[in-house]
Design an enzyme around this catalytic site. Structure first.
Site, PDB file in Angstrom:
ATOM      1  N   ASP A 165      -2.649  -5.814 -18.688  1.00  0.00           N
ATOM      2  CA  ASP A 165      -1.553  -4.829 -18.774  1.00  0.00           C
ATOM      3  C   ASP A 165      -1.364  -4.262 -20.181  1.00  0.00           C
ATOM      4  O   ASP A 165      -0.226  -4.003 -20.605  1.00  0.00           O
ATOM      5  CB  ASP A 165      -0.229  -5.455 -18.277  1.00  0.00           C
ATOM      6  CG  ASP A 165      -0.303  -5.892 -16.827  1.00  0.00           C
ATOM      7  OD1 ASP A 165      -1.055  -5.274 -16.055  1.00  0.00           O
ATOM      8  OD2 ASP A 165       0.382  -6.864 -16.463  1.00  0.00           O
TER       9      ASP A 165
ATOM     10  N   HIS B 201       1.645  -0.208 -13.427  1.00  0.00           N
ATOM     11  CA  HIS B 201       2.341  -1.485 -13.634  1.00  0.00           C
ATOM     12  C   HIS B 201       3.856  -1.244 -13.641  1.00  0.00           C
ATOM     13  O   HIS B 201       4.335  -0.351 -14.349  1.00  0.00           O
ATOM     14  CB  HIS B 201       1.909  -2.105 -14.969  1.00  0.00           C
ATOM     15  CG  HIS B 201       2.606  -3.385 -15.250  1.00  0.00           C
ATOM     16  ND1 HIS B 201       2.227  -4.578 -14.665  1.00  0.00           N
ATOM     17  CD2 HIS B 201       3.702  -3.668 -16.004  1.00  0.00           C
ATOM     18  CE1 HIS B 201       3.045  -5.536 -15.067  1.00  0.00           C
ATOM     19  NE2 HIS B 201       3.946  -5.011 -15.876  1.00  0.00           N
TER      20      HIS B 201
ATOM     21  N   THR C 136      -8.107  -2.515 -19.625  1.00  0.00           N
ATOM     22  CA  THR C 136      -9.018  -3.153 -20.574  1.00  0.00           C
ATOM     23  C   THR C 136      -9.019  -4.643 -20.247  1.00  0.00           C
ATOM     24  O   THR C 136      -8.331  -5.074 -19.314  1.00  0.00           O
ATOM     25  CB  THR C 136      -8.538  -2.949 -22.026  1.00  0.00           C
ATOM     26  OG1 THR C 136      -7.235  -3.547 -22.140  1.00  0.00           O
ATOM     27  CG2 THR C 136      -8.475  -1.480 -22.392  1.00  0.00           C
TER      28      THR C 136
ATOM     29  N   ARG D 279      -5.629  -8.914  -8.208  1.00  0.00           N
ATOM     30  CA  ARG D 279      -6.655  -9.805  -8.773  1.00  0.00           C
ATOM     31  C   ARG D 279      -7.020  -9.319 -10.160  1.00  0.00           C
ATOM     32  O   ARG D 279      -7.204  -8.116 -10.374  1.00  0.00           O
ATOM     33  CB  ARG D 279      -7.942  -9.740  -7.935  1.00  0.00           C
ATOM     34  CG  ARG D 279      -7.834 -10.295  -6.561  1.00  0.00           C
ATOM     35  CD  ARG D 279      -8.054 -11.773  -6.497  1.00  0.00           C
ATOM     36  NE  ARG D 279      -9.336 -12.220  -7.020  1.00  0.00           N
ATOM     37  CZ  ARG D 279      -9.606 -13.492  -7.291  1.00  0.00           C
ATOM     38  NH1 ARG D 279      -8.689 -14.412  -7.140  1.00  0.00           N
ATOM     39  NH2 ARG D 279     -10.796 -13.847  -7.740  1.00  0.00           N
TER      40      ARG D 279
ATOM     41  N   GLY E  12       0.776  -1.243   0.000  1.00  0.00           N
ATOM     42  CA  GLY E  12       0.000   0.000   0.000  1.00  0.00           C
ATOM     43  C   GLY E  12       0.807   1.293   0.000  1.00  0.00           C
ATOM     44  O   GLY E  12       0.289   2.329   0.425  1.00  0.00           O
TER      45      GLY E  12
END
Ligand code: GRF
Length: 183
Positions: A142, A106, A138, A88, A11
């Site tokens: 990635d 990412h 989408t 997830r 986090g």
């Protein structure tokens, strides 16, 4: 702008995003995690941010789990769902429902190194540069349209751990700023 932050782990991005609300003029309405043991849960407590915890192990399929997330989200007027280390994969139906409103960060220079273990793979490939990418989500992992990308030079003494730390430091700086610039 109203956002909800999704996380699964340490986090650091969640904390950077929560801390920068006043500076960048967006509101973190709540946070969501699939991992009751995530460190991010205590970060939410520290900053008095509502945190909704839903353990995915209690669900037999991804679709049911995501339907339950949808019920939680229905209580809010949300502009963007911000994935910050959310581990997830979201179901197709969920991504379709929120098309153009889910943002992810990412740890690689996409389209290079989608998926997991990016720091290790970058070192194994003897790359000279590494980085991070903020992009729309989408249904292809990635691969959504890129919003912002920043790179770092890989030093001879870099390790997976040092790369992870250097990349997170960069992410913690650019993610809040980039969120504030979303249309
Ligand atoms: C970040 O490196 C992010 O790029 C990736 O997961 C990591 C999350 O780190 N998706 P943290 O939980 O924000 O510290």
């Amino acid at each position: 702008m109203n956002i909800i932050v999704f996380f699964s782990g340490s986090g650091t991005n969640l904390e950077a995003i929560i801390k920068s609300q006043d500076r960048f003029k967006y509101n973190v309405l709540a946070a969501f995690t699939n991992n009751p043991g995530a460190k991010g849960v205590s970060i939410c407590e520290k900053y008095h941010t509502q945190c909704h915890i839903l353990d995915h192990n209690q669900f037999s399929c991804r679709k049911d789990f995501d339907t339950e997330i949808g019920k939680f989200l229905a209580d809010f007027e949300v502009d963007y769902l911000i994935l910050a280390g959310y581990m997830r994969i979201l179901s197709e139906a969920f991504v379709d429902d929120w098309q153009g409103q889910i943002i992810n960060i990412h740890p690689s220079l996409l389209p290079k190194y989608p998926g997991l273990n990016t720091h290790q793979r970058v070192l194994e490939a003897k790359e000279e540069a590494h980085g991070t990418t903020i992009h729309f989500v989408t249904n292809e992992l990635d691969s959504g349209p890129i919003i912002r990308q920043e790179s770092i030079k890989i030093e001879p003494n870099d390790t997976q751990e040092s790369l992870m730390d250097r990349i997170k430091e960069l992410e913690n700086k650019i993610y809040p700023e980039t969120i504030s610039q979303l249309p």
